[in-house]
Design an enzyme around this catalytic site. Sequence first.
Site: not given
Length: 179
Positions: A50-52, A55
């Site tokens: 999920v993070c990328p 970002i």
Amino acid sequence: MLTVGSKFPAFQLKAVVDNDLSKAFVNISHETNKGQWKIYFFWPKDFTFVCPTEISGFGQLNAEFEKRNAKVYGCSTDSEFVHLAWRKDHKDLNNLPFPMLSDIKHELCKELGILHPVEGVAMRATYIVDPQGMIRFVSVNDLSVGRNPDEILRTLDALQTGELCACSWKKGDDVIKVA
């Protein structure tokens, strides 16, 4: 958890700003870019799924934040070396236009109150901080749910009017005038 109306904590952290090892690492503090609005967003772990998406979403809007005199900072509890490796490894993170802060000692996350009590990582938190260092907006999502960078930009626009802004207000819309 620190919230709206609180002073954003003082900090000094290592950050990754480039893929070239000779200029990759810099020190960033709460004093960096003094006098600007700041967007701090935290993610749980590098090399995740999920993070990328978040970002890269903030990266795609970075120029819009800069037009509003706002500096974006991403942060997790991973080391600056892990940030660099992930940045080099993930095609959507190769050319990020903002620093990736490393809160490896968990000091900033603890002071903000956003260290996940079970996982021991940063919660998926977002802060908008005004030029005087005051927190003007906070949101925290479940670890499994990504946030919407467009909504953070919309909220920044509303805060920068200094006026009353209705639900779903967008830049250019009328503000609420009290008679």
